[in-house]
Motif scaffolding. Structure first.
Motif, PDB file in Angstrom:
ATOM      1  N   ASP A  52      24.705  90.257  -0.811  1.00 25.47           N
ATOM      2  CA  ASP A  52      25.304  91.085   0.196  1.00 25.47           C
ATOM      3  C   ASP A  52      26.810  91.014   0.063  1.00 25.47           C
ATOM      4  O   ASP A  52      27.637  91.684   0.961  1.00 25.47           O
ATOM      5  N   GLY A  53      27.679  90.222  -0.921  1.00 24.67           N
ATOM      6  CA  GLY A  53      28.838  90.312  -0.977  1.00 24.67           C
ATOM      7  C   GLY A  53      29.515  89.259  -0.173  1.00 24.67           C
ATOM      8  O   GLY A  53      30.681  89.052  -0.443  1.00 24.67           O
ATOM      9  N   LYS A  54      28.801  88.384   0.559  1.00 21.22           N
ATOM     10  CA  LYS A  54      29.424  87.110   1.337  1.00 21.22           C
ATOM     11  C   LYS A  54      29.794  86.235   0.185  1.00 21.22           C
ATOM     12  O   LYS A  54      29.040  85.816  -0.670  1.00 21.22           O
ATOM     13  N   LEU A  55      31.091  85.639   0.535  1.00 23.72           N
ATOM     14  CA  LEU A  55      31.398  84.571  -0.348  1.00 23.72           C
ATOM     15  C   LEU A  55      30.639  83.174   0.067  1.00 23.72           C
ATOM     16  O   LEU A  55      30.641  82.872   1.074  1.00 23.72           O
ATOM     17  N   ILE A  56      30.039  82.255  -1.175  1.00 25.35           N
ATOM     18  CA  ILE A  56      29.464  81.403  -0.918  1.00 25.35           C
ATOM     19  C   ILE A  56      30.284  80.027  -1.611  1.00 25.35           C
ATOM     20  O   ILE A  56      30.330  80.172  -2.738  1.00 25.35           O
ATOM     21  N   PRO A  57      31.137  79.341  -0.560  1.00 24.93           N
ATOM     22  CA  PRO A  57      31.982  78.327  -1.074  1.00 24.93           C
ATOM     23  C   PRO A  57      31.287  77.216  -1.733  1.00 24.93           C
ATOM     24  O   PRO A  57      30.060  76.744  -1.668  1.00 24.93           O
ATOM     25  N   ALA A  58      32.128  76.686  -2.826  1.00 28.04           N
ATOM     26  CA  ALA A  58      31.520  75.248  -3.391  1.00 28.04           C
ATOM     27  C   ALA A  58      31.109  74.346  -2.350  1.00 28.04           C
ATOM     28  O   ALA A  58      31.851  73.997  -1.253  1.00 28.04           O
ATOM     29  N   GLY A  59      30.319  73.323  -2.924  1.00 27.76           N
ATOM     30  CA  GLY A  59      29.812  72.296  -1.692  1.00 27.76           C
ATOM     31  C   GLY A  59      30.764  71.290  -1.767  1.00 27.76           C
ATOM     32  O   GLY A  59      30.636  70.096  -0.974  1.00 27.76           O
ATOM     33  N   VAL A  60      31.717  71.098  -2.690  1.00 28.84           N
ATOM     34  CA  VAL A  60      32.575  69.862  -2.735  1.00 28.84           C
ATOM     35  C   VAL A  60      33.717  70.552  -2.721  1.00 28.84           C
ATOM     36  O   VAL A  60      34.154  71.579  -2.746  1.00 28.84           O
ATOM     37  N   LYS A  61      34.704  69.509  -2.291  1.00 23.88           N
ATOM     38  CA  LYS A  61      36.156  69.723  -2.136  1.00 23.88           C
ATOM     39  C   LYS A  61      37.064  68.527  -3.053  1.00 23.88           C
ATOM     40  O   LYS A  61      36.508  67.831  -3.441  1.00 23.88           O
ATOM     41  N   GLU A  62      38.449  69.172  -3.294  1.00 21.86           N
ATOM     42  CA  GLU A  62      39.290  68.300  -3.936  1.00 21.86           C
ATOM     43  C   GLU A  62      39.434  66.838  -3.588  1.00 21.86           C
ATOM     44  O   GLU A  62      39.622  66.809  -2.220  1.00 21.86           O
ATOM     45  N   GLY A  63      39.330  65.933  -4.291  1.00 23.49           N
ATOM     46  CA  GLY A  63      39.412  64.541  -3.986  1.00 23.49           C
ATOM     47  C   GLY A  63      38.171  63.893  -3.623  1.00 23.49           C
ATOM     48  O   GLY A  63      38.144  62.517  -3.693  1.00 23.49           O
ATOM     49  N   ASP A  64      36.907  64.716  -3.633  1.00 22.44           N
ATOM     50  CA  ASP A  64      35.651  64.035  -3.422  1.00 22.44           C
ATOM     51  C   ASP A  64      35.521  63.219  -4.812  1.00 22.44           C
ATOM     52  O   ASP A  64      35.579  63.463  -5.691  1.00 22.44           O
ATOM     53  N   THR A  65      34.616  62.132  -4.457  1.00 23.21           N
ATOM     54  CA  THR A  65      33.926  61.398  -5.921  1.00 23.21           C
ATOM     55  C   THR A  65      32.371  62.111  -5.704  1.00 23.21           C
ATOM     56  O   THR A  65      31.774  61.969  -4.780  1.00 23.21           O
ATOM     57  N   VAL A  66      32.152  62.233  -6.962  1.00 20.87           N
ATOM     58  CA  VAL A  66      30.847  63.097  -7.249  1.00 20.87           C
ATOM     59  C   VAL A  66      30.009  62.157  -8.050  1.00 20.87           C
ATOM     60  O   VAL A  66      30.415  61.681  -9.095  1.00 20.87           O
ATOM     61  N   LEU A  67      28.816  62.621  -8.175  1.00 23.37           N
ATOM     62  CA  LEU A  67      27.882  62.044  -9.013  1.00 23.37           C
ATOM     63  C   LEU A  67      27.540  63.128 -10.114  1.00 23.37           C
ATOM     64  O   LEU A  67      27.101  64.107  -9.745  1.00 23.37           O
ATOM     65  N   LEU A  68      27.694  62.584 -11.228  1.00 26.17           N
ATOM     66  CA  LEU A  68      27.568  63.705 -12.536  1.00 26.17           C
ATOM     67  C   LEU A  68      26.211  63.605 -13.295  1.00 26.17           C
ATOM     68  O   LEU A  68      25.747  62.710 -13.480  1.00 26.17           O
TER      69      LEU A  68
END
Length: 97
Positions: A52-68
């Motif tokens: 529909d053209g709606k922006l879906i932002p990423a689920g993480v933000k800068e500074g987050d510690t993530v499991l890869l």
């Protein structure tokens, strides 16, 4: 240097966290110690658009510690540092203290 690279769409730029090779007391740790494949998010793309053209932002933000994931991502060298680019959906989760 990493701030100059802004990921496209739903990509996430991650700097992997390297576990220490010895303790504070100076005891060397074996290479086969259980290590967690984690990293710190350095930059995040704007997101991806749905049908529909709606922006879906990423689920993480800068500074987050993530499991890869163990495998995947694209290796990127900027200056003397090494980073990895992952899709937002490839990141397994965020780590909290």
């Amino acid at each position: 240097m990493a701030k100059r690279l802004i990921p496209c769409l739903n990509r996430v730029l991650v700097e992997k966290i390297i576990p220490p090779s010895k303790t504070n007391a100076g005891i060397l740790l074996p290479e086969k110690t259980a290590k967690l494949n984690s990293g710190k998010v350095v930059a995040v793309g704007p997101g991806i658009h749905d049908r529909d053209g709606k922006l879906i932002p990423a689920g993480v933000k800068e500074g987050d510690t993530v499991l890869l994931p163990e495998y995947g991502g694209s290796e990127v060298k900027l200056g003397d540092k090494e980073f990895h680019l992952y899709r937002d959906e490839d990141i397994l989760g965020t780590l909290h203290d």
